[in-house]
Design an enzyme around this catalytic site. Structure first.
Site, PDB file in Angstrom:
ATOM      1  N   HIS A 137       0.843  -1.191   0.000  1.00  0.00           N
ATOM      2  CA  HIS A 137       0.000   0.000   0.000  1.00  0.00           C
ATOM      3  C   HIS A 137       0.880   1.244   0.000  1.00  0.00           C
ATOM      4  CE1 HIS A 137      -2.354  -3.285   1.720  1.00  0.00           C
ATOM      5  NE2 HIS A 137      -3.446  -2.656   1.311  1.00  0.00           N
ATOM      6  N   GLY A 165      -3.428  -3.658  11.703  1.00  0.00           N
ATOM      7  CA  GLY A 165      -3.926  -4.135  10.420  1.00  0.00           C
ATOM      8  C   GLY A 165      -5.435  -4.245  10.469  1.00  0.00           C
ATOM      9  N   LEU A 192      -8.484  -2.808  11.203  1.00  0.00           N
ATOM     10  CA  LEU A 192      -8.670  -1.373  11.410  1.00  0.00           C
ATOM     11  C   LEU A 192      -9.490  -1.080  12.663  1.00  0.00           C
ATOM     12  CD1 LEU A 192      -9.219  -0.237   7.719  1.00  0.00           C
ATOM     13  CD2 LEU A 192      -7.163  -0.036   9.120  1.00  0.00           C
ATOM     14  N   GLY A 196     -10.740   4.269   7.463  1.00  0.00           N
ATOM     15  CA  GLY A 196     -11.168   2.922   7.822  1.00  0.00           C
ATOM     16  C   GLY A 196     -11.276   2.743   9.321  1.00  0.00           C
ATOM     17  N   HIS A 252      -4.132   3.193  -3.410  1.00  0.00           N
ATOM     18  CA  HIS A 252      -4.272   2.576  -2.094  1.00  0.00           C
ATOM     19  C   HIS A 252      -3.495   1.273  -1.953  1.00  0.00           C
ATOM     20  CE1 HIS A 252      -6.159   1.338   1.682  1.00  0.00           C
ATOM     21  NE2 HIS A 252      -6.322   0.148   1.126  1.00  0.00           N
ATOM     22  N   ARG A 265     -17.801 -18.624  38.785  1.00  0.00           N
ATOM     23  CA  ARG A 265     -17.586 -17.174  38.715  1.00  0.00           C
ATOM     24  C   ARG A 265     -17.302 -16.619  40.110  1.00  0.00           C
ATOM     25  NH1 ARG A 265     -23.429 -14.051  38.301  1.00  0.00           N
ATOM     26  NH2 ARG A 265     -24.638 -15.537  39.535  1.00  0.00           N
ATOM     27  N   SER A 271     -22.262  -9.473  37.818  1.00  0.00           N
ATOM     28  CA  SER A 271     -22.430 -10.828  37.285  1.00  0.00           C
ATOM     29  C   SER A 271     -21.094 -11.515  37.037  1.00  0.00           C
ATOM     30  CB  SER A 271     -23.231 -10.780  35.977  1.00  0.00           C
ATOM     31  OG  SER A 271     -24.550 -10.354  36.193  1.00  0.00           O
ATOM     32  N   GLU A 275     -17.688  -4.556  24.717  1.00  0.00           N
ATOM     33  CA  GLU A 275     -16.861  -5.749  24.862  1.00  0.00           C
ATOM     34  C   GLU A 275     -15.630  -5.711  23.963  1.00  0.00           C
ATOM     35  OE1 GLU A 275     -21.134  -6.721  25.797  1.00  0.00           O
ATOM     36  OE2 GLU A 275     -20.105  -5.815  24.083  1.00  0.00           O
ATOM     37  N   PHE A 283     -20.768 -13.198  24.600  1.00  0.00           N
ATOM     38  CA  PHE A 283     -20.313 -11.945  24.002  1.00  0.00           C
ATOM     39  C   PHE A 283     -18.827 -11.971  23.656  1.00  0.00           C
ATOM     40  CE2 PHE A 283     -23.903 -10.252  26.801  1.00  0.00           C
ATOM     41  CZ  PHE A 283     -24.841 -10.477  25.803  1.00  0.00           C
ATOM     42  N   ASP A 310     -32.411 -16.748  30.571  1.00  0.00           N
ATOM     43  CA  ASP A 310     -32.144 -15.732  29.544  1.00  0.00           C
ATOM     44  C   ASP A 310     -32.225 -16.307  28.136  1.00  0.00           C
ATOM     45  OD1 ASP A 310     -31.951 -13.451  31.011  1.00  0.00           O
ATOM     46  OD2 ASP A 310     -29.791 -13.534  31.267  1.00  0.00           O
ATOM     47  N   HIS A 320     -28.278 -15.876  24.958  1.00  0.00           N
ATOM     48  CA  HIS A 320     -27.205 -15.689  25.931  1.00  0.00           C
ATOM     49  C   HIS A 320     -26.520 -17.001  26.335  1.00  0.00           C
ATOM     50  CE1 HIS A 320     -28.874 -11.732  26.098  1.00  0.00           C
ATOM     51  NE2 HIS A 320     -28.171 -11.357  27.131  1.00  0.00           N
ATOM     52  N   ARG A 358     -22.488 -19.744  35.923  1.00  0.00           N
ATOM     53  CA  ARG A 358     -23.418 -18.936  36.720  1.00  0.00           C
ATOM     54  C   ARG A 358     -23.937 -19.745  37.906  1.00  0.00           C
ATOM     55  NH1 ARG A 358     -29.349 -18.372  36.450  1.00  0.00           N
ATOM     56  NH2 ARG A 358     -29.959 -16.315  37.240  1.00  0.00           N
TER      57      ARG A 358
END
Length: 685
Positions: free
Chosen positions: A35, A123, A125, A165, A270, A367, A394, A431, A457, A489, A493, A540
């Site tokens: 580039h 790299g 972005l 970007g 580019h 947890r 949590s 996250e 997540f 849930d 989830h 949990r």
């Protein structure tokens, strides 16, 4: 750097920027890949920063108080390679000639620990600027923790170049909003506003008012300035450095491929070589007559930062020596932490954490077991910097030793009554941003970052987790609510594929502990792994304590938890049940059910498949004898487990349901009775 170097003359100033352009054109052309446009467009921006402001020492790339420079638009890698070569880093011209070639120090995108002077791997972005936020956060916290009146040993800026970007990627919104909230005034971002991306002019799909967006985040915005005017960029950086309570965005209007008669300002500049003919025309237009990969001596002298860098570090060394005399314990602690070394008594701390779990033998969710272990570690490891993506209650990532991180109205870090900084960060619902900021903290040094969210997540965080593994950085992800055990849930989830998916990332240790002792061991290994990130997958629901005689075997990733003799059978095992996390208790109950029918089986707990896979062959065979059929049990997808030569897998190849956890385990066959039945079917074949 001083502004009275040869770069201050008009002739040399033009030549300095053109040296970057020439090297970028030549390297991309020789590689027939790369580039050239962005390095050519950002040359004056780089010149203003690197010759007039950046505090660095080419002879000591890891000097603690250097300014950090991040090239977030990492496809412009020839920019930083040219800068490192020209300013005196150990990056010879032969390496620029080997751009993008096997085993060179000039890979297609910058990689930390491959090229001296590269601070982070960029790299993907948006992640570079997010890493920079983490670096600036670490600088702010270290300054608050270690600086004393009359003794300033932490005082540096974090600079980042980014393009359209990076601005478009959602993670930049997450990270830059946090930078404003945290008042990271030593973070200065220079935006290469050239209006071009791979698909062409960005105007049809990128209509943000970037300046107003950043002002809304709580940033200073300078510009737009002419990005090809060194003095204008210089003045903007000087203005940014005066900020006491805000990060600064400098909007630099540039032309991609600047200097190229036919490619400047177009998408053609580019991501492809200019071609020999266009390079010839560009050299003529720039007045650059040097041969390819040749930099005139006077131009190289104008870039050379070795003397200024040595002087800057020498001045800091003198300040640190005075600090060391006045505060010897603090100085030793600073040196240790910047080296990434754990305290000398870490083994004792770990023994206390694991021993406490073993002695108490509590029935708690893993947890909660994690929080209990963290209580031991955070009390005695001040470098632990925790947080959560709006799920602290949590994820249970907070402890009595980690008050919330806060800044006051003027941007100063708020301290507790006993003078301690906050070490628990509320990242908000961000996250991906959290994960990449943690990478930046780890890259900066001085802290070991960990952060929590629900396991489902981890998909949001995944590319940043991958980057931590690629960079071999100690970053710890606390992923709770790890399965259908989440319950009501529902399937949105409930993690089904995530454990298997994370195990696919090379260099990432994944732990799914079954009780308090396994959880404490997981934390111990994660903290001890200086060059490896870790993911802890935690339940949990409550899990019973599983009696064991030797906690050390857990460190090997898998171990024999129960033999047939432990349930009243003197026969040798006829099968092996392998289980992880909350399913280990079910495997033990299935073993008891089978014992009633005189069927002897071994139960193996495998809290970390990744760690077990690194063990020697003899140990693997001892735990999983080759001639015994294996049955794996995990509340997740089954595909992963066939790698262990399993004859059957009790798993889940569909999404879950919304219901109490106990009902779901029964619905999907995660019962002792079904596991025992599966073993009998395997043995009947």
């Amino acid at each position: 750097m001083p502004s009275d170097t040869p770069s201050s003359t008009a002739l040399t100033s033009s030549a300095l920027a053109n040296a970057i352009r020439a090297l970028a054109m030549d390297a991309v052309q020789k590689a027939n890949s790369g580039h050239p446009g962005a390095p050519m467009g950002m040359a004056e921006m780089a010149q203003a920063l690197w010759t007039r402001h950046l505090k660095h020492n080419p002879a000591a790339p890891h000097w603690a108080d250097r300014d950090r420079f991040v090239l977030s638009n990492g496809h412009a890698s020839m920019l930083i390679y040219a800068l490192l070569h020209l300013t005196g880093y150990d990056l010879p011209m032969d390496q620029l000639k080997a751009f993008r070639q096997l085993h060179s120090q000039t890979p297609g995108h910058p990689e930390v620990d491959v090229t001296p002077g590269v601070e982070t791997t960029t790299g993907p972005l948006g992640q570079g600027v997010t890493n920079a936020v983490g670096m600036a956060l670490a600088e702010k916290l270290l300054a608050a923790e270690f600086n004393r009146d009359g003794h300033t040993i932490v005082d540096h800026h974090t600079y980042v170049f980014l393009g359209d970007g990076c601005m478009m990627e959602g993670i930049s919104h997450e990270a830059c909003a946090l930078a404003g909230a945290w008042k990271l005034n030593k973070l200065i971002a220079l935006y290469d506003d050239n209006g071009i991306s791979i698909d062409g002019k960005v105007a049809p799909w990128f209509v943000d008012n970037t300046a107003q967006r950043f002002q809304a985040y709580g940033w200073n915005v300078v510009g737009p300035v002419d990005g090809h005017d060194v003095d204008a960029v210089d003045a903007a950086i000087a203005q940014a450095k005066l900020s006491a309570d805000k990060p600064t965005l400098i909007v630099c209007k540039t032309a991609i491929g600047h200097g190229s008669p036919n490619r400047a300002g177009t998408a053609k500049a580019h991501g492809e070589p200019l071609g020999a003919e266009e390079i010839g025309l560009t050299r003529a237009a720039l007045g650059w007559s040097a041969e390819p990969f040749t930099v005139p001596a006077e131009v190289k002298a104008g870039w050379d930062a070795t003397a200024a860098g040595a002087a800057a570090q020498a001045a800091w060394d003198e300040r640190f020596a005075a600090y060391e005399t006045a505060f010897p314990e603090l100085a030793a602690e600073f040196v240790r932490r910047m080296a990434g070394e754990l305290p000398a008594d870490f083994a004792e701390i770990a023994v206390d954490a694991v021993g406490d779990a073993h002695d108490k033998a509590e029935t708690v969710a893993s947890r909660k077991a994690s929080q209990i272990a963290l209580g031991h570690f955070t009390a005695r490891l001040p470098e632990l910097l925790g947080g959560s993506a709006d799920l602290t209650g949590s994820n249970l990532t907070n402890t009595p030793s980690t008050p919330a991180f806060r800044v006051d109205e003027v941007g100063a870090v708020v301290k507790t009554e006993d003078g301690k900084i906050g070490r628990h960060i509320n990242y908000g619902v961000r996250e991906f941003g959290m994960a990449a900021i943690m990478n930046g903290v780890a890259l900066h040094g001085g802290y070991i970052p960990y952060g929590g969210t629900f396991l489902t997540f981890s998909d949001y965080s995944r590319n940043a987790i991958r980057m931590a593994a690629l960079m071999k950085k100690r970053v710890i992800h606390v992923f709770t609510h790890d399965s259908i055990g989440l319950g009501e849930d529902g399937p949105t989830h409930q993690s089904v594929e995530h454990a298997a998916s994370l195990r696919l990332i090379p260099g990432l240790d994944v732990w799914r502990p079954a009780d308090t002792t396994e959880t404490a061991v997981a934390w111990t290994i994660a903290l001890a792994n200086k060059h490896r990130p870790s993911a802890l997958l935690l339940s949990r629901q409550n899990l019973p304590y599983l009696p064991k005689t030797d906690a050390d075997v857990i460190t090997r990733g898998a171990y024999i938890l129960s033999e047939p003799s432990e349930v009243g059978l003197k026969k040798a095992a006829k099968a092996v049940i392998i289980a992880t996390g909350s399913e280990v208790q079910l495997a033990l109950r299935a073993q008891e059910e089978l014992a009633k029918k005189k069927i002897p089986v071994r139960v193996v707990s495998m809290p970390s498949t990744t760690v077990f896979d690194r063990q020697d062959l003899d140990y693997k065979k001892a735990v999983l004898p080759p001639k015994l059929p294996r049955i794996a049990v995990e509340a997740g997808v089954t595909d992963f487990w066939w790698k262990y030569g399993c004859a059957a897998v009790v798993g889940l190849d569909r999404f879950g349901e919304s219901a109490p956890a106990g009902e779901l385990f029964k619905l999907f066959g995660f019962t002792a009775e079904n596991i025992a039945l599966t073993v009998r079917k395997v043995l009947a074949k």
